[in-house]
Motif scaffolding. Structure first.
Motif, short mmCIF file in Angstrom:
data_model
loop_
_atom_site.label_atom_id
_atom_site.label_comp_id
_atom_site.label_asym_id
_atom_site.label_seq_id
_atom_site.Cartn_x
_atom_site.Cartn_y
_atom_site.Cartn_z
N ALA A 108 32.12 39.30 27.92
CA ALA A 108 33.06 38.38 28.55
C ALA A 108 34.49 38.91 28.45
CB ALA A 108 32.96 37.00 27.92
N ALA A 109 34.82 39.51 27.32
CA ALA A 109 36.17 40.07 27.15
C ALA A 109 36.39 41.23 28.10
CB ALA A 109 36.36 40.53 25.70
N GLU A 110 35.38 42.07 28.30
CA GLU A 110 35.51 43.19 29.23
C GLU A 110 35.65 42.69 30.67
OE1 GLU A 110 32.01 45.42 28.37
OE2 GLU A 110 32.89 46.36 26.58
N ASP A 111 34.89 41.64 31.02
CA ASP A 111 35.01 41.05 32.36
C ASP A 111 36.41 40.49 32.58
OD1 ASP A 111 32.39 41.71 32.84
OD2 ASP A 111 31.62 39.67 32.48
N PHE A 112 36.93 39.81 31.54
CA PHE A 112 38.27 39.23 31.65
C PHE A 112 39.32 40.32 31.84
CE2 PHE A 112 42.31 38.19 29.65
CZ PHE A 112 42.71 37.12 30.45
N ALA A 113 39.19 41.42 31.09
CA ALA A 113 40.17 42.50 31.19
C ALA A 113 40.18 43.08 32.60
CB ALA A 113 39.86 43.59 30.17
N ALA A 114 38.99 43.27 33.18
CA ALA A 114 38.90 43.81 34.55
C ALA A 114 39.51 42.83 35.55
CB ALA A 114 37.45 44.10 34.90
N GLU A 115 39.20 41.55 35.38
CA GLU A 115 39.73 40.52 36.28
C GLU A 115 41.25 40.42 36.16
OE1 GLU A 115 39.43 35.70 36.76
OE2 GLU A 115 37.69 36.77 35.99
N PHE A 116 41.74 40.49 34.92
CA PHE A 116 43.18 40.41 34.67
C PHE A 116 43.91 41.57 35.34
CE2 PHE A 116 46.93 41.38 32.04
CZ PHE A 116 47.61 40.18 32.17
N LEU A 117 43.38 42.78 35.20
CA LEU A 117 44.00 43.94 35.83
C LEU A 117 44.02 43.80 37.36
CD1 LEU A 117 42.67 46.90 33.69
CD2 LEU A 117 45.03 46.10 33.87
N GLU A 118 42.96 43.24 37.91
CA GLU A 118 42.88 43.04 39.35
C GLU A 118 43.95 42.05 39.81
OE1 GLU A 118 39.70 40.99 42.29
OE2 GLU A 118 38.88 42.41 40.83
N VAL A 119 44.12 40.96 39.08
CA VAL A 119 45.12 39.95 39.44
C VAL A 119 46.52 40.52 39.31
CG1 VAL A 119 46.14 37.74 38.73
CG2 VAL A 119 43.66 37.97 38.88
N VAL A 120 46.78 41.22 38.21
CA VAL A 120 48.12 41.76 37.98
C VAL A 120 48.46 42.83 39.03
CG1 VAL A 120 49.51 43.14 36.38
CG2 VAL A 120 48.18 41.22 35.55
N SER A 121 47.50 43.66 39.37
CA SER A 121 47.77 44.72 40.35
C SER A 121 47.93 44.18 41.77
CB SER A 121 46.67 45.78 40.31
OG SER A 121 45.44 45.21 40.70
N SER A 122 47.39 43.00 42.04
CA SER A 122 47.50 42.43 43.38
C SER A 122 48.82 41.68 43.58
CB SER A 122 46.32 41.51 43.67
OG SER A 122 46.42 40.34 42.88
N LYS A 123 49.51 41.36 42.54
CA LYS A 123 50.77 40.61 42.63
C LYS A 123 51.94 41.57 42.71
CE LYS A 123 48.89 36.57 41.94
NZ LYS A 123 48.92 35.50 42.87
N GLU A 124 52.95 41.12 43.35
CA GLU A 124 54.18 41.89 43.36
C GLU A 124 54.95 41.56 42.10
OE1 GLU A 124 56.47 41.68 46.93
OE2 GLU A 124 54.67 41.56 48.17
N LEU A 125 55.88 42.43 41.76
CA LEU A 125 56.64 42.22 40.54
C LEU A 125 57.40 40.90 40.54
CD1 LEU A 125 58.05 45.76 39.73
CD2 LEU A 125 56.23 44.52 38.57
N ARG A 126 57.82 40.42 41.69
CA ARG A 126 58.58 39.17 41.74
C ARG A 126 57.67 37.97 41.45
NH1 ARG A 126 57.52 37.04 46.77
NH2 ARG A 126 56.91 38.56 48.33
N ASP A 127 56.37 38.13 41.58
CA ASP A 127 55.44 37.03 41.33
C ASP A 127 55.05 36.91 39.85
OD1 ASP A 127 55.43 36.43 44.00
OD2 ASP A 127 53.65 37.66 44.42
N ILE A 128 55.42 37.87 39.05
CA ILE A 128 55.08 37.84 37.64
C ILE A 128 56.26 37.32 36.85
CG2 ILE A 128 54.37 39.23 35.64
CD1 ILE A 128 53.03 41.13 37.63
N TYR A 129 56.04 36.29 36.09
CA TYR A 129 57.11 35.66 35.34
C TYR A 129 56.94 35.96 33.86
CZ TYR A 129 57.67 33.08 39.65
OH TYR A 129 57.85 32.73 40.95
N VAL A 130 58.04 36.29 33.23
CA VAL A 130 58.04 36.56 31.79
C VAL A 130 58.97 35.55 31.16
CG1 VAL A 130 58.58 38.24 30.00
CG2 VAL A 130 57.67 39.01 32.19
N THR A 131 58.48 34.87 30.15
CA THR A 131 59.31 33.87 29.48
C THR A 131 60.24 34.55 28.48
OG1 THR A 131 57.08 33.16 28.83
CG2 THR A 131 58.71 31.47 29.05
N PRO A 132 61.53 34.21 28.53
CA PRO A 132 62.47 34.82 27.57
C PRO A 132 62.19 34.32 26.17
CG PRO A 132 63.61 33.24 28.97
CD PRO A 132 62.21 33.31 29.44
N ARG A 133 62.46 35.16 25.22
CA ARG A 133 62.23 34.80 23.81
C ARG A 133 63.39 34.10 23.20
NH1 ARG A 133 58.76 39.66 21.23
NH2 ARG A 133 57.34 39.86 22.95
#
Length: 133
Positions: A108-133
């Motif tokens: 399940a962890a390997e499936d999640f990692a593959a799915e996560f990479l797919e989602v991240v690679s399909s988004k543009e940088l402006r669609d990814i939000y990082v919360t400030p610390r």
């Protein structure tokens, strides 16, 4: 060399403590190491509690098999201290897997990692939000 050390006189006021481990405990630990290796080869999880229970069972079996042990049986607790010393004596260090590590779902962890990479690679940088610390 050990014999020479044991026969020498100790300094006045010094007590010499020599522990002789019962042969049955040596046999328990040998059998336990074989059992642990078999469990690991089979991919089974072995925790400290499981190892201690198996050690107690092995000890009881060996005591029962010994001739002339009809008296009160020897008590073997397989305590946490014994377990730590057993690991040191046997040279094992990563046998006890327990808690979340033992119950993790690797596929399940390997499936999640593959799915996560797919989602991240399909988004543009402006669609990814990082919360400030």
């Amino acid at each position: 060399m050990r014999e020479k050390i044991l026969v020498t006189d100790a300094a006045k006021g010094v007590t010499r403590i020599v522990k002789n481990r019962p042969a049955v405990l040596e046999e328990v630990e040998k059998l336990l190491l074989i059992w642990i290796e078999e469990k690991q080869r089979a991919g089974d999880t072995v925790s400290e509690a499981v190892i201690c229970e198996k050690a107690k069972a092995l000890h009881a079996d060996l005591i029962r098999e010994q001739p002339g042990t009809s008296g009160e049986p020897e008590v073997f607790k397989a305590s946490r201290g014994w377990f730590e010393r057993f690991k040191t004596r046997s040279g094992i260090h990563s046998v006890a897997r327990h808690g979340e590590a033992a119950s993790s779902d690797v596929p399940a962890a390997e499936d999640f990692a593959a799915e996560f990479l797919e989602v991240v690679s399909s988004k543009e940088l402006r669609d990814i939000y990082v919360t400030p610390r």
